[in-house]
Write an enzyme that holds these catalytic residues in place. Structure first.
Site, PDB file in Angstrom:
ATOM      1  N   ASP A 445       1.010  -1.261   0.335  1.00 35.06           N
ATOM      2  CA  ASP A 445      -0.311  -0.003   0.216  1.00 35.06           C
ATOM      3  C   ASP A 445       1.235   1.434  -0.046  1.00 35.06           C
ATOM      4  OD1 ASP A 445      -2.491   1.199   0.180  1.00 35.06           O
ATOM      5  OD2 ASP A 445      -3.191   0.615   1.585  1.00 35.06           O
ATOM      6  N   ASP A 515     -10.957   2.051  -3.297  1.00 36.47           N
ATOM      7  CA  ASP A 515     -11.291   1.359  -1.434  1.00 36.47           C
ATOM      8  C   ASP A 515     -12.899   1.832  -1.744  1.00 36.47           C
ATOM      9  OD1 ASP A 515      -9.072   1.437  -0.320  1.00 36.47           O
ATOM     10  OD2 ASP A 515      -9.050   3.635   0.469  1.00 36.47           O
TER      11      ASP A 515
HETATM   12  C1  DGJ Z   1      -5.617   1.032   2.074  1.00 28.11           C
HETATM   13  C2  DGJ Z   1      -6.581   0.682   1.190  1.00 28.11           C
HETATM   14  O1  DGJ Z   1      -6.581   0.725   0.571  1.00 28.11           O
HETATM   15  C3  DGJ Z   1      -7.294   0.138   1.625  1.00 28.11           C
HETATM   16  O2  DGJ Z   1      -7.981  -1.538   1.760  1.00 28.11           O
HETATM   17  C4  DGJ Z   1      -6.240  -0.915   3.417  1.00 28.11           C
HETATM   18  O3  DGJ Z   1      -5.491  -1.679   3.193  1.00 28.11           O
HETATM   19  C5  DGJ Z   1      -6.119   0.758   4.028  1.00 28.11           C
HETATM   20  N1  DGJ Z   1      -4.723   1.082   3.141  1.00 28.11           N
HETATM   21  C6  DGJ Z   1      -5.398   0.608   5.298  1.00 28.11           C
HETATM   22  O4  DGJ Z   1      -5.013   1.245   5.750  1.00 28.11           O
END
Ligand code: DGJ
Length: 694
Positions: A445, A515
C-alpha cells in the site's frame, strides 16, 4: 512487408496498430500515418507537408512541443535531423530505434518503438543524450506525440480521486489544448487513470468506430495534452508530468522516458480493450495467465481491531465459505507505538505483541492448516512521525530544508533516493517475508502524495529530479522484492487504485481497484477500469459498504477478481450461504472472467442498468452479468443482445446468480432469443448466467 523500409519511409507495425514515418528532403522526420491499419501507407503530399514525427520547441510555430531543451549554449530551439534507423527482433516482435540529432547542439534523440503484434500494442519512448561537454536542461520530455487526423475528435479520460477512481469524461476536442494530468507523485491513478482514448472521427461504440487507446507505463505523474490548432491539426502529447520535474543532463548522460503503449481499433472500443487485456496478461503483470485465488481480507471486517483468537475465527469462517487466501490487512505491527489507528507505527514492521502475543505464526499456521494461503499488508515506503523508525531517523523522510514537513494520513514518505533508506525499506520487506515463509501474498500500500519534494541525495540544482527519480528508486525496490521472493504474489494498492499503471504492474500480480466497495459504485468503476485492465487484476470484494444485499455485492465481485472483505462472523445464515455459493461459482467461472474476452454490453455509467460478458476466446462458453442499479437515468429495457454468440447457435444457460440455496434446482436450460433478461426489481439486483453453445 510488415516493418519494411521503403526508401526514406520507416514503417513500424504491431498487428493492426502502427506508424509510418518518412524523412523529408531537409532531413526532418515526419509522420505519414499513425493508428489502425496503416501498413503500406505512403506520402501523398511532399513529405515536408506532413506533421513532424516528434515536435520540438521552436520547430513548429504555434504548436505544442513534445521536447523542450535549453541547450548548453543557452539556445532554446531544437531541430532534429534523421541520422539512422536500427531494427532488431525481440521475443514477441521488433524494437525499432530511429536516431535523430540536433542541427547544431551536441544532442541526440532516439525515438524508440517496441512492437507486440499479437496484442496489437505499439510502445513508444524517447531517449535524449547529452553528447557535449556541458550540461543542458530538459524542460519537457514526452514519450509519444503523434498527430491524429479526424473530423470530430473526442478524448475520453478517467479519474475522480480517492474512492472515485475511473469516473469517465468524454469530450469533443476543439481548438486549443486540453490538458489532463496527475500531481502528487505517489498515487497518480487516483487523479488521472493511466489510459486515455481518442476517437478522431467522433464517438465510437463498443463495436464501431476508430479508437486509439494510450496507456503511459509510469508509476508517477502523467500528463496528456490534446491539441487542436487553428488549422484543425490534432496531436496528442503523452508523457511524464514535466511540471516541477525538469531535468539537467550532464555530458554523457542519457534520459529515457517511460513507454506510452498504444493500441488502435477500427471496430470500436471493445477490440481496443481486449487487446490491452491480452497485453497486460501476457506481457505486463506477473503470472498474468495464472488464475487468481479468492481472497478474504480483514480490512473492512475488523480494521485495526486485531487479536489472535479473532483472526483465527475469521480464518475458519473464510475457509468454510470457500476462500482460498486469507489477507491480514493493516494493524498487525508496531512496537512502542501500537497501531490502533492510522496515526502511528508505519516503519515499525514488527508484529504488535500486545495484539498478537505469539506473533503471526498461530494465524499463519491455522490459515495453512485450513488449506488457504496467507497474505499480509505492508506500506513500506512510508513512516509515521509517531514511530520508532522516525525516532531513530527523523531525517529519513522526504522534505525540504527549513520547510515544515506536512503529514497526510499522519504520515511522511521515506526518501528512497538515499541508498541507506532504500536498503532499509527493501530490507524491512525481506525481513517480514523471511521470518514468515508461510506468507505467499503481499498487499503493498501507499497512502499519501508528495509535498515539499526535496532530498539531500540530490544536488541543489537537481532537486526537481525527485519526482522521476523517486519512482525509479521505488521500482528498483519492487524489482528487488519480486526477484528475491518470486513465489510471493504482490497486490499493488495506493489508497485503492492509485497505482494502476502498466509501469508499476510489471512487478505486481494484481491491484486493489478502489477503496470504494459499494457494489453499485463498483459496477460503474469496474466498467471504467475495464478499458485498460483485465478482470484478473481487478480486486473486487464483497463488503458491507453501501448496505447493499449480499447477493448483489457478490454478483458484482464475481465480475472481477473475487473476494470478501467483511466480518464473516456477523453474517446471517442466508448471507453465509449466499457467499459460499458465490465462492463456488467463482471457481466455476473464473477462467472466463479472468482470462476470457470482455464484451461490454450496456454501459451503466449514469444509468440504472449495465451488462457485460466474458467469453471463452475459443468460443462456445461465456458468463454474462446484468445489473439493475437504484439510481441513474433509465437504461434500455429490452433483453440484452449477445453479439458474441454466432448467428443461429442454440444457447443453453444456467443461472449462477448468488443465492442461499446454492446448486438446488439449478439446471441448464435453452436461452430464448438468445438474449439476457434483466434481473427483477427491486434494484440493486443482479443476474449472473453461464452460457454455452455449439
Ligand atoms: C488503504 C487501502 O486501500 C485499504 O484497502 C486498506 O489497506 C487501508 N489502506 C489500510 O490502512
Amino acid at each position: 512487408m510488415p516493418g519494411a523500409q521503403d526508401g526514406s519511409v520507416i514503417e513500424v507495425l504491431a498487428g493492426r496498430t502502427g506508424v509510418v514515418l518518412a524523412v523529408g528532403d531537409d532531413g526532418r522526420l515526419h509522420q505519414i500515418a499513425f493508428g489502425a491499419d496503416v501498413a503500406g501507407r505512403r506520402p501523398e503530399l511532399p513529405v515536408g507537408l506532413h506533421p513532424l514525427a516528434h515536435p520540438t520547441f521552436g520547430e513548429e510555430v504555434g504548436r505544442e512541443a513534445a521536447l523542450r531543451i535549453t541547450h548548453a549554449d543557452g539556445a532554446t530551439s531544437t531541430r532534429l535531423r534523421f541520422e539512422a534507423v536500427e531494427r532488431e527482433p525481440h521475443e514477441h516482435g521488433e524494437v525499432v530505434r530511429v536516431h535523430l540529432r540536433d542541427r547544431v547542439a551536441p544532442v541526440s534523440v532516439t525515438l524508440g518503438y517496441r512492437t507486440w503484434p499479437a496484442t496489437h500494442v505499439l510502445e513508444q519512448w524517447v531517449e535524449v543524450a547529452d553528447d557535449g561537454d556541458a550540461e543542458l536542461v530538459l524542460h519537457r520530455f514526452a514519450s509519444s506525440a503523434p498527430a491524429l487526423g479526424g473530423a470530430d475528435p473526442r478524448l475520453t479520460h478517467w479519474g475522480g480521486g480517492w474512492a472515485g477512481e475511473w469516473r469517465p469524461v468524454t469530450e469533443p476536442l476543439r481548438r486549443g489544448t486540453k490538458t489532463v494530468a496527475s500531481f502528487g507523485g505517489v498515487r497518480p491513478s487516483l487523479h488521472l487513470s493511466p489510459v486515455v482514448l481518442v476517437e478522431p472521427d467522433g464517438p465510437a461504440s463498443e463495436t464501431e468506430g476508430l479508437v486509439g487507446a494510450c496507456a503511459l507505463a509510469w508509476g508517477g505523474d502523467a500528463r496528456v495534452d490534446a491539441e487542436v490548432t487553428t488549422h484543425a491539426q490534432q496531436r496528442l502529447v503523452v508523457g511524464v508530468q514535466h511540471v516541477g520535474a525538469e531535468r539537467r543532463l550532464g555530458p554523457g548522460e542519457r534520459f529515457v522516458t517511460p513507454s506510452a503503449c498504444w493500441t488502435w481499433s477500427a471496430a470500436g472500443r471493445g477490440p481496443a480493450s481486449r487487446a490491452l487485456h491480452d497485453h497486460v496478461r501476457r506481457h505486463v503483470v506477473r503470472d498474468g495467465l495464472g488464475i487468481r485465488a479468492t481472497v478474504a481480507n480483514t480490512w473492512e471486517a475488523v480494521f485495526f481491531d486485531l487479536s489472535t483468537d479473532g483472526l483465527v475465527e475469521l480464518v475458519d469462517r473464510a475457509a468454510d465459505l470457500g476462500a482460498e487466501l486469507f489477507l491480514l490487512d493493516d494493524g498487525w505491527f508496531g512496537g512502542r507505538y501500537p497501531r490502533d489507528d492510522d496515526t502511528t507505527s508505519l516503519g515499525d514492521w514488527d508484529v504488535d505483541r500486545s495484539k498478537l502475543a505469539a506473533g503471526l505464526d498461530p494465524v499463519i499456521e491455522r490459515t495453512l492448516a485450513r488449506g488457504l494461503r496467507f497474505g499480509l499488508w505492508v506500506e513500506p515506503e512510508m513512516v509515521n512521525p509517531a514511530s520508532e523508525l522516525h525516532d531513530a531517523h527523523p531525517d529519513w523522510a522526504i522534505g525540504e530544508p527549513g520547510r515544515e514537513a506536512r503529514t497526510e494520513r499522519h504520515q511522511l514518505v521515506l526518501d528512497v533516493l538515499r541508498p541507506e533508506v532504500a536498503a532499509h525499506v527493501a530490507g524491512a520487506v525481506h525481513r517480514v517475508l523471511d521470518a514468515h515463509p508461510g506468507i505467499s501474498y503481499l498487499k503493498w500500500d501507499a497512502n499519501r502524495d508528495l509535498t515539499e519534494p526535496g532530498s539531500p541525495a540530490l544536488p541543489v540544482d537537481r532537486q526537481s529530479h525527485l519526482p522521476i527519480d523517486r519512482v525509479r528508486a521505488t521500482e528498483a525496490i519492487f524489482r528487488e522484492v519480486a526477484e528475491r521472493h518470486p513465489d510471493v504474489e504482490l497486490m499493488a494498492c495506493a489508497s485503492g487504485g492509485g497505482r494502476s499503471d502498466l509501469g508499476t504492474l510489471r512487478w505486481f500480480h494484481e491491484l486493489w481497484t478502489s477503496d470504494n466497495t459499494d457494489p453499485v459504485d463498483r459496477v460503474r468503476l469496474q466498467w471504467g477500469a475495464s478499458h485498460l485492465l483485465p478482470a484478473s487484476v481487478l480486486g473486487a470484494h464483497v463488503t458491507r459498504w453501501g448496505g447493499r444485499p449480499i447477493a448483489f455485492g457478490a454478483a458484482v465481485a464475481l465480475s472481477g477478481r473475487f473476494g470478501f472483505d467483511l466480518d464473516l462472523r456477523t453474517l446471517t445464515d442466508d448471507e453465509a450461504a449466499t457467499l459460499a455459493d458465490a465462492a463456488a461459482t467463482a471457481r466455476l467461472v473464473r477462467d472466463l472472467v479472468q482470462q476470457g474476452d470482455l464484451h461490454r454490453l450496456v454501459d451503466p455509467v449514469g444509468r440504472d442498468r449495465g451488462a457485460l460478458a466474458y467469453v471463452d476466446p475459443n468460443g462456445g462458453r461465456a458468463v454474462a452479468f446484468a445489473f439493475r442499479l437504484p439510481d441513474g437515468d433509465p437504461g434500455p429495457t429490452d433483453a440484452v443482445a449477445l453479439p458474441f454468440v454466432p448467428d443461429g447457435a442454440g444457447v443453453d444457460a444456467i443461472d449462477r446468480t448468488p443465492r442461499p440455496r446454492g446448486e438446488a434446482d439449478r439446471a441448464w436450460r435453452p436461452l430464448a432469443g438468445p438474449r439476457l433478461a434483466w434481473p427483477v426489481e427491486p434494484a440493486p439486483s443482479a443476474t449472473v448466467v453461464e452460457l454455452r453453445w455449439g
